[in-house]
Design a protein around this motif. Structure first.
Motif, PDB file in Angstrom:
ATOM      1  N   PHE A   1       1.136 -10.053   2.019  1.00 23.55           N
ATOM      2  CA  PHE A   1       0.411  -9.597   0.831  1.00 23.55           C
ATOM      3  C   PHE A   1       1.207  -9.922  -0.433  1.00 23.55           C
ATOM      4  O   PHE A   1       0.664 -10.422  -1.419  1.00 23.55           O
ATOM      5  CB  PHE A   1       0.140  -8.094   0.933  1.00 23.55           C
ATOM      6  CG  PHE A   1      -0.660  -7.546  -0.221  1.00 23.55           C
ATOM      7  CD1 PHE A   1      -2.029  -7.728  -0.269  1.00 23.55           C
ATOM      8  CD2 PHE A   1      -0.034  -6.877  -1.264  1.00 23.55           C
ATOM      9  CE1 PHE A   1      -2.773  -7.245  -1.340  1.00 23.55           C
ATOM     10  CE2 PHE A   1      -0.768  -6.394  -2.336  1.00 23.55           C
ATOM     11  CZ  PHE A   1      -2.144  -6.582  -2.372  1.00 23.55           C
TER      12      PHE A   1
ATOM     13  N   PRO B   1      -2.030   4.210  -3.447  1.00 24.47           N
ATOM     14  CA  PRO B   1      -2.091   2.798  -3.022  1.00 24.47           C
ATOM     15  C   PRO B   1      -2.964   2.644  -1.774  1.00 24.47           C
ATOM     16  O   PRO B   1      -2.968   3.513  -0.909  1.00 24.47           O
ATOM     17  CB  PRO B   1      -0.624   2.469  -2.709  1.00 24.47           C
ATOM     18  CG  PRO B   1       0.173   3.487  -3.447  1.00 24.47           C
ATOM     19  CD  PRO B   1      -0.662   4.731  -3.444  1.00 24.47           C
ATOM     20  N   MET B   2      -3.723   1.549  -1.717  1.00 22.49           N
ATOM     21  CA  MET B   2      -4.677   1.353  -0.627  1.00 22.49           C
ATOM     22  C   MET B   2      -4.003   0.801   0.628  1.00 22.49           C
ATOM     23  O   MET B   2      -3.116  -0.041   0.541  1.00 22.49           O
ATOM     24  CB  MET B   2      -5.767   0.374  -1.049  1.00 22.49           C
ATOM     25  CG  MET B   2      -6.656   0.863  -2.166  1.00 22.49           C
ATOM     26  SD  MET B   2      -7.411   2.473  -1.820  1.00 22.49           S
ATOM     27  CE  MET B   2      -8.362   2.087  -0.348  1.00 22.49           C
ATOM     28  N   GLU B   3      -4.512   1.234   1.756  1.00 21.95           N
ATOM     29  CA  GLU B   3      -4.056   0.667   3.031  1.00 21.95           C
ATOM     30  C   GLU B   3      -4.884  -0.579   3.325  1.00 21.95           C
ATOM     31  O   GLU B   3      -6.095  -0.586   3.135  1.00 21.95           O
ATOM     32  CB  GLU B   3      -4.297   1.671   4.161  1.00 21.95           C
ATOM     33  CG  GLU B   3      -3.474   2.926   4.008  1.00 21.95           C
ATOM     34  CD  GLU B   3      -3.650   3.888   5.178  1.00 21.95           C
ATOM     35  OE1 GLU B   3      -4.385   3.554   6.115  1.00 21.95           O
ATOM     36  OE2 GLU B   3      -3.026   4.961   5.117  1.00 21.95           O
ATOM     37  N   ILE B   4      -4.234  -1.643   3.770  1.00 24.92           N
ATOM     38  CA  ILE B   4      -4.981  -2.832   4.183  1.00 24.92           C
ATOM     39  C   ILE B   4      -4.594  -3.207   5.609  1.00 24.92           C
ATOM     40  O   ILE B   4      -3.623  -3.924   5.838  1.00 24.92           O
ATOM     41  CB  ILE B   4      -4.762  -4.003   3.199  1.00 24.92           C
ATOM     42  CG1 ILE B   4      -5.026  -3.497   1.787  1.00 24.92           C
ATOM     43  CG2 ILE B   4      -5.678  -5.179   3.566  1.00 24.92           C
ATOM     44  CD1 ILE B   4      -5.270  -4.492   0.746  1.00 24.92           C
ATOM     45  N   PRO B   5      -5.354  -2.717   6.578  1.00 22.95           N
ATOM     46  CA  PRO B   5      -5.012  -2.946   7.988  1.00 22.95           C
ATOM     47  C   PRO B   5      -5.034  -4.431   8.336  1.00 22.95           C
ATOM     48  O   PRO B   5      -5.891  -5.177   7.851  1.00 22.95           O
ATOM     49  CB  PRO B   5      -6.115  -2.204   8.746  1.00 22.95           C
ATOM     50  CG  PRO B   5      -6.746  -1.280   7.762  1.00 22.95           C
ATOM     51  CD  PRO B   5      -6.563  -1.908   6.423  1.00 22.95           C
ATOM     52  N   GLY B   6      -4.099  -4.829   9.167  1.00 18.85           N
ATOM     53  CA  GLY B   6      -4.071  -6.217   9.646  1.00 18.85           C
ATOM     54  C   GLY B   6      -3.409  -7.186   8.686  1.00 18.85           C
ATOM     55  O   GLY B   6      -3.275  -8.363   9.007  1.00 18.85           O
ATOM     56  N   VAL B   7      -3.004  -6.721   7.505  1.00 21.00           N
ATOM     57  CA  VAL B   7      -2.359  -7.616   6.541  1.00 21.00           C
ATOM     58  C   VAL B   7      -0.901  -7.189   6.373  1.00 21.00           C
ATOM     59  O   VAL B   7      -0.613  -6.092   5.892  1.00 21.00           O
ATOM     60  CB  VAL B   7      -3.086  -7.595   5.177  1.00 21.00           C
ATOM     61  CG1 VAL B   7      -2.354  -8.450   4.161  1.00 21.00           C
ATOM     62  CG2 VAL B   7      -4.525  -8.064   5.340  1.00 21.00           C
TER      63      VAL B   7
ATOM     64  N   ASP C   1       1.807  -3.472   8.495  1.00 21.60           N
ATOM     65  CA  ASP C   1       0.600  -3.683   7.701  1.00 21.60           C
ATOM     66  C   ASP C   1       0.721  -2.905   6.385  1.00 21.60           C
ATOM     67  O   ASP C   1       1.254  -1.797   6.370  1.00 21.60           O
ATOM     68  CB  ASP C   1      -0.639  -3.202   8.468  1.00 21.60           C
ATOM     69  CG  ASP C   1      -0.942  -4.089   9.665  1.00 21.60           C
ATOM     70  OD1 ASP C   1      -0.256  -5.121   9.831  1.00 21.60           O
ATOM     71  OD2 ASP C   1      -1.861  -3.755  10.424  1.00 21.60           O
ATOM     72  N   LEU C   2       0.182  -3.493   5.336  1.00 18.35           N
ATOM     73  CA  LEU C   2       0.369  -2.944   3.998  1.00 18.35           C
ATOM     74  C   LEU C   2      -0.104  -1.493   3.895  1.00 18.35           C
ATOM     75  O   LEU C   2      -1.290  -1.200   4.082  1.00 18.35           O
ATOM     76  CB  LEU C   2      -0.376  -3.800   2.960  1.00 18.35           C
ATOM     77  CG  LEU C   2      -0.197  -3.353   1.513  1.00 18.35           C
ATOM     78  CD1 LEU C   2       1.245  -3.506   1.065  1.00 18.35           C
ATOM     79  CD2 LEU C   2      -1.119  -4.113   0.594  1.00 18.35           C
ATOM     80  N   ASN C   3       0.851  -0.619   3.604  1.00 22.59           N
ATOM     81  CA  ASN C   3       0.606   0.801   3.361  1.00 22.59           C
ATOM     82  C   ASN C   3       0.055   1.578   4.562  1.00 22.59           C
ATOM     83  O   ASN C   3      -0.227   2.768   4.450  1.00 22.59           O
ATOM     84  CB  ASN C   3      -0.331   1.020   2.157  1.00 22.59           C
ATOM     85  CG  ASN C   3       0.351   0.660   0.855  1.00 22.59           C
ATOM     86  OD1 ASN C   3       1.550   0.858   0.704  1.00 22.59           O
ATOM     87  ND2 ASN C   3      -0.409   0.113  -0.077  1.00 22.59           N
TER      88      ASN C   3
END
Lengths: 248, 485
Positions: free
Chosen positions: A98, A87-93, A141-143
């Motif tokens: 999400f 799974p991808m990391e999405i910094p700041g979200v 933040d997501l992941n």
């Protein structure tokens, strides 16, 4: 639900999938097992629409639609879900933001109004509890800085919130300890019903102790070489890929 | 990768039609002939009914302007500007005599602001935000004036302040940005038209956001904004400016001077959401935005914080800076600069450490798409008396597609061995796997880019006043619409 016929796929001129047929009906759970490099993950990316793969031949029908003509987000909003191996990391979200965005994208696609904030919070809370995910984690933040197990749980949380028709689990068991494996599997089992289908991609039979498949397929060198019921997974565990592939 | 190809294709198809503030308002204007000369300066001064000292100040600035060369340091391709082929003053006829109440204002102009989301009428005024609305060369109206003056706060147009508070204007105007600083600063000093004036008295914490909304409407007209904010001892103010302009094929000039002064223990928070018309996808039209913004932390423990979201303009040339004179004073600069299509931006900050124990923080996020170029240019200068000065700088650049550019040009000059300066910089391309992940969760490609870029900018956006943070997030997404397939 899903009907794959004579699928041939290559990436940068290299043939990966070489004439694959697979048919999944409503309410069924299929397991796809195979060694590294056999084309398992490629199949999951092709089904979800990742764009670096070239489809050389074959058809994929998804609930009466030509799946290959749909964009990635259209496939998703039509109920096709991929639980990512990485799974991808999405910094700041923020994770909860999400989730909300994903749910509302789907609702928008289906012509429904946005989910009310309170309703969303309730849904997220109940689903997160089932998976033993803390509310603190949903604020992060997501992941980002999630452990391997946390990332996989997060995938299952997204899946349960989006309640897909066709879910593909790409090596969801890799990197999970035994407790996380049990929690994740229970999450999947709760979602199972007569209206949805699962394609569980895995190396190991271990996951199938928890998520009992209706059918097991063995993939080798881009083709399904053997199909059977749950007992095939046990046979595979005993004999190994090489022997099974040869006897096929 | 195919997505990258799509990215480029999409960027190419992106037109300026997405600029939703591109309409113009049909009003009769008072406008002297084109051209820059002493006559026009006298005309502007007379129109504003200015005292003699103000006119002299302007004429002196014009002499200085004539001697100064155009600044050359930026990495920008600035076409030769013909200063004689531009109007320097334009006001709607109906605003010639400053209307006493909103009922006297041309309904077309009120409608313009309403369309821009800035209602000026009492019953519709934005709660918690006092607005000064500037239309071309003149301030239209200022809301909440009465409530603010009860606290001793002065919030009015600069033209008005010249007449009502000459002692403050004389003392501070040009004290932070000297007329001779560079040619745009001198030009502005000679022909400035309107902008806001704010004075916060000692010990007062301004209870609402103060805000100016700049609108360029008339064709071929330069806008020369002049803003002066003074925060007296132990005071606090948060100020926000917004800017838009109609879509026109000709380039227009906006040359602003903004000066901030913070005395002992005072804090000024200055936020900008700049959304001038950026020009079309071939680079035709758009605003040339040459802005000089500088704040002086004159008092001990004073603080000035700049937050900017720069999404518009054909060319942005802008370095909001802090002069940290007072001991223990603090300067901050948080910036998001987005360039798409043919836009060019050269922006950054200067932190000049003079006092002891001064500290500064710079967070810059540059995003480039299309064929745009985006440069961060910054100076951290620590003078010998600035014992124990601290600076932290972080510059991150994000590229979308492979025809755009990101450049980081940090200068660090330290004349002091006690000081500590940290600099971090990163440049990355938007990650195709992140996009795919978001799309697999049902987001279309534009929403996915908006989400990822907003995440990238979060550290900066969270410094905006809450009322504007949501708007800014939308703006970030809109300005990149079509940049990914």
């Amino acid at each position: 639900m899903l009907e794959i016929k004579n699928l041939h796929v290559s990436i940068e001129e290299k043939k990966i999938i070489k004439g694959l047929d697979l048919s999944i009906n409503k309410g069924e759970v299929h397991a796809l097992m195979g060694p590294n490099g056999s084309g398992k993950s490629t199949l999951s990316y092709v089904l979800s629409g990742k764009d670096k793969y070239e489809i050389n031949d074959g058809t994929i029908d998804y609930n009466g639609k030509n799946l290959l003509e749909l964009d990635v987000d259209e496939r998703a909003n039509e109920g096709l879900f991929l639980a990512f191996q990485y799974p991808m990391e999405i910094p700041g979200v923020q994770t909860s933001f999400f989730l909300k965005t994903a749910i509302n994208s789907k609702r928008k696609y289906l012509g429904q109004s946005e989910m009310d904030a309170l309703e969303f919070a309730k849904l997220m809370k109940s689903k997160a509890e089932e998976l033993n995910i803390s509310t603190e984690m949903l604020k992060r933040d997501l992941n980002v800085n999630y452990s391997g197990g946390e990332k996989k749980k997060q995938e299952i949380l997204q899946m349960s919130m989006l309640s897909p028709k066709m879910a593909i689990l790409d090596e969801t068991d890799s990197g999970l300890d035994i407790d996380a494996l049990r929690i994740v599997s229970e999450g999947v089992n709760k979602l199972r019903n007569s209206e949805n289908s699962f394609l569980v991609i895995t190396h190991y039979q271990r996951l199938l102790n928890y998520i009992k498949p209706d059918f097991v397929h063995i993939i080798a060198d881009g083709k399904i070489v053997k199909s059977g019921d749950y007992s095939l997974a046990l046979e595979l565990e005993e004999k190994g890929y090489e022997e099974i592939s040869q006897t096929a | 990768m195919a997505a990258t190809e799509q990215t480029i294709k999409q960027v190419n198809t992106l037109g300026s039609s997405d600029y939703k503030y591109g309409f113009s308002t049909d009003v009769d204007e008072i406008r002297p002939p084109k051209g820059l000369n002493e006559e026009i300066i006298k005309f502007i001064s007379a129109q504003k009914d200015e005292p003699e000292w103000m006119l002299e100040w302007r004429l002196n600035a014009f002499k200085v302007f004539n001697k100064l060369p155009k600044p050359q340091w930026a990495k920008l391709n600035i076409p030769e500007i013909d200063y004689q082929d531009c109007y320097y003053y334009s006001i709607p006829k109906s605003l010639k005599d400053k209307p006493k109440s909103l009922d006297e204002i041309d309904p077309e102009i009120l409608k313009t602001y309403e369309k821009l989301g800035i209602p000026l009428k009492e019953q519709k005024m934005l709660s918690g935000i006092a607005v000064d609305a500037v239309f071309d060369s003149v301030s239209v109206a200022t809301t909440y004036k009465k409530q603010l003056s009860d606290l001793g706060i002065v919030f009015c147009s600069i033209s008005e302040a010249v007449k009502t508070h000459p002692e403050l204007v004389k003392k501070y105007l040009g004290s932070v940005i000297p007329v001779s600083d560079h040619s745009f600063a001198a030009l502005n000093s000679a022909v400035f038209t309107d902008g806001s004036f704010i004075y916060i008295p000692e010990g007062v914490r301004c209870p609402v956001e103060l805000s100016t909304y700049f609108r360029i409407n008339a064709m071929n007209t330069g806008q020369f904004e002049r803003t002066l904010i003074i925060a007296d001892k132990d005071s606090y103010v948060s100020y926000l400016e917004g800017c838009t302009a109609p879509m026109r094929d000709e380039n227009q000039l906006h040359a602003a001077n903004v000066e901030l002064v913070a005395l002992d223990n005072a804090e000024i928070k200055y936020s900008t959401v700049q959304n001038w018309y950026p020009g079309d996808k071939e680079g035709k039209g758009g605003i040339y935005n040459f802005v000089t913004k500088r704040g002086a932390c004159r008092g001990k423990n004073s603080k000035i914080s700049w937050t900017q979201v720069e999404t518009g303009s054909a060319i942005t040339w802008k370095y909001p800076s802090c002069i940290l004179q007072g001991d223990h004073s603090k300067g901050e600069f948080y910036s998001v600069a987005i360039t798409n299509n043919m836009q060019q931006a050269d922006t950054g900050t200067k932190m000049i450490h003079i006092g002891k124990n001064t500290s500064s923080k710079i967070i810059s996020k540059g995003i480039s798409a299309g064929k745009a170029n985006n440069t961060y240019r910054g100076l951290v200068n620590i003078l010998s008396k600035a014992k124990n000065a601290r600076n932290f700088t972080q510059c991150d650049s994000l590229l979308i597609g492979n025809q755009c550019g990101a450049h980081t040009v940090p200068y660090i000059e330290s004349s002091n061995s006690d000081s500590m300066v940290e600099h971090e910089a990163t440049t990355s391309k938007i990650n195709e796997d992140q996009l795919f992940y978001c799309q697999q969760r049902g987001l279309n490609s534009e929403d996915a880019v908006g989400l990822i870029v907003n995440g990238f900018c979060k550290e900066v956006l969270q410094h905006l006043p809450m009322e504007f943070a949501v708007e800014a997030q939308k703006l970030v997404a809109i300005s990149l619409e079509g940049s990914v397939g």
